[in-house]
Design a protein around this motif. Structure first.
Motif, PDB file in Angstrom:
ATOM      1  N   ASP A 131       0.910  -1.411  -0.081  1.00  0.00           N
ATOM      2  CA  ASP A 131      -0.031  -0.150  -0.044  1.00  0.00           C
ATOM      3  C   ASP A 131       0.919   1.440   0.425  1.00  0.00           C
ATOM      4  O   ASP A 131       1.211   1.594   0.680  1.00  0.00           O
ATOM      5  N   TRP A 137      -1.313   1.122  -4.539  1.00  0.00           N
ATOM      6  CA  TRP A 137      -1.145  -0.278  -4.225  1.00  0.00           C
ATOM      7  C   TRP A 137      -0.353  -1.260  -5.412  1.00  0.00           C
ATOM      8  O   TRP A 137      -0.364  -0.716  -6.451  1.00  0.00           O
ATOM      9  N   ARG A 189      -9.676   6.036  -1.692  1.00  0.00           N
ATOM     10  CA  ARG A 189      -8.450   5.365  -0.709  1.00  0.00           C
ATOM     11  C   ARG A 189      -9.062   3.388  -1.207  1.00  0.00           C
ATOM     12  O   ARG A 189     -10.391   4.100  -0.767  1.00  0.00           O
ATOM     13  N   GLU A 200      -7.699   0.464   0.992  1.00  0.00           N
ATOM     14  CA  GLU A 200      -7.146  -0.277   1.877  1.00  0.00           C
ATOM     15  C   GLU A 200      -6.942  -1.805   2.079  1.00  0.00           C
ATOM     16  O   GLU A 200      -6.187  -2.215   2.249  1.00  0.00           O
TER      17      GLU A 200
END
Length: 344
Positions: A205, A288, A315, A317
């Motif tokens: 990430d 990522w 984002r 995650e």
């Protein structure tokens, strides 16, 4: 008689057609500086002449994507001026590092054609080659682009879809002459991680995000002399929005990948790339990576990582590329498969 260039429409392309693109473009130190002002790039090798020389590259090359964007921009007036969207890349190899003072010229060959079922657009595949002032191949690549038809009643060409390699093998990569990572300065590079620290299947990430602005993406696209209407003209799209050039997203994601991949100093090849969804000013881009493969090269201290670089809007995650239905997950903007050279 008109003297202006309206660009090629789908029915103007023929299989085997070769296009010599205007205008040759000389790379300068200004390109390096502007690239650094547009993207949060910090890779040591293109940033520091001293670091590059310590790795066997003198003069210091610009980032590979500077050369790619310049060479790509040359193709736009002839290939994608009337495009709906650039769809993907394949078999892109960086043969010779591009340094300030090099002049790049580009030519393309049409290698595939397929009219879409709506009869209003079609997909054109081209293989493009950029050479420097010495006639040496700097970069070559294949790409496919969806282009408007001028005449919706024009007959469809015979469908030809080229076979393109899913990815290049490590032994097919071109390692720059003289590259030597055996005395690599990890402190100067910014991270301690080397070839053996990365495992196939590992996901990284990159944490940081950048919000796109219309002013910056248009400046970048003008820098590469890319004249595609959809990036500048709000009347070129039904929604009245300026589409961000896909290469701008690639460069942004590559720059963001520094956090976790600071030692992936050189891009050796782009195996495949898809612009999954459009990006617009105001979108915030994160990134990522996933390690897909590894391989050693014959150059001293130099290994290669095959990486998947994913850019997302907002984002992610969980770092999810596809949903259970096999389709790209919401928010994915870019899926890029490439090889990078790293110290062993």
């Amino acid at each position: 008689m008109t003297k202006t260039n309206p660009g090629n429409f789908f029915e103007d392309f023929t299989l085997g057609q070769v296009i010599e693109h205007a205008t040759p473009r000389t790379v300068t130190e200004g390109d390096r500086a502007l690239y650094g002002s547009l993207y949060p790039t910090r890779f040591a090798l293109p940033s520091s002449a001293r670091f590059a020389a310590s790795c066997g590259l003198d003069p210091a090359p610009v980032e590979e994507l500077v050369g790619f964007h310049i060479a790509f921009g040359k193709t736009v007036p002839d290939v994608s001026l009337n495009a709906v969207a650039n769809l993907g890349y394949s078999e892109c190899r960086f043969h010779t590092p591009v340094v300030p003072g090099d002049t790049l010229s580009t030519r393309s060959e049409v290698i595939g054609l397929k009219e879409n079922s709506n009869g209003r657009t079609g997909v054109v595949w081209v293989r493009s080659t950029a050479v420097n002032q010495r006639g040496e191949v700097a970069i070559d690549w294949a790409r496919w682009v969806m282009v408007h038809k001028r005449d919706h009643e024009a007959p469809a060409p015979t469908t030809v879809v080229p076979e393109l390699a899913r990815h290049l093998r490590v032994e097919e990569l071109v390692v720059p002459d003289g590259l030597d990572f055996s005395g690599y300065d990890f402190a100067a590079a910014g991270e301690p991680h080397r070839y053996d620290d990365y495992a196939v299947g590992e996901k990284i990430d990159h944490v940081d995000g950048v919000t796109l602005s219309d002013a910056e993406h248009m400046m970048a696209t003008r820098l590469w002399q890319n004249t595609a209407k959809v990036h500048f003209n709000t009347q070129a799209r039904p929604d009245g929005r300026r589409l961000v050039y896909g290469g701008h997203v690639i460069s942004m994601a590559r720059a963001l990948s520094f956090n976790g991949l600071a030692n992936a100093q050189l891009v050796a090849a782009i195996n495949a790339g898809s612009h999954v969804a459009p990006a617009f000013g105001g979108d915030t881009v994160y990134a990522w990576s996933e390690v897909l493969d590894k391989g050693e090269t014959s150059a001293p201290g130099v290994g290669a990582l095959r990486l998947r670089l994913v850019a997302t809007k907002d984002r992610d995650e969980a770092m999810v590329l596809r949903g259970e239905d096999g389709k790209y997950a919401p928010g994915v903007l870019l899926d890029l498969d490439y090889w990078a050279l790293v110290p062993r």
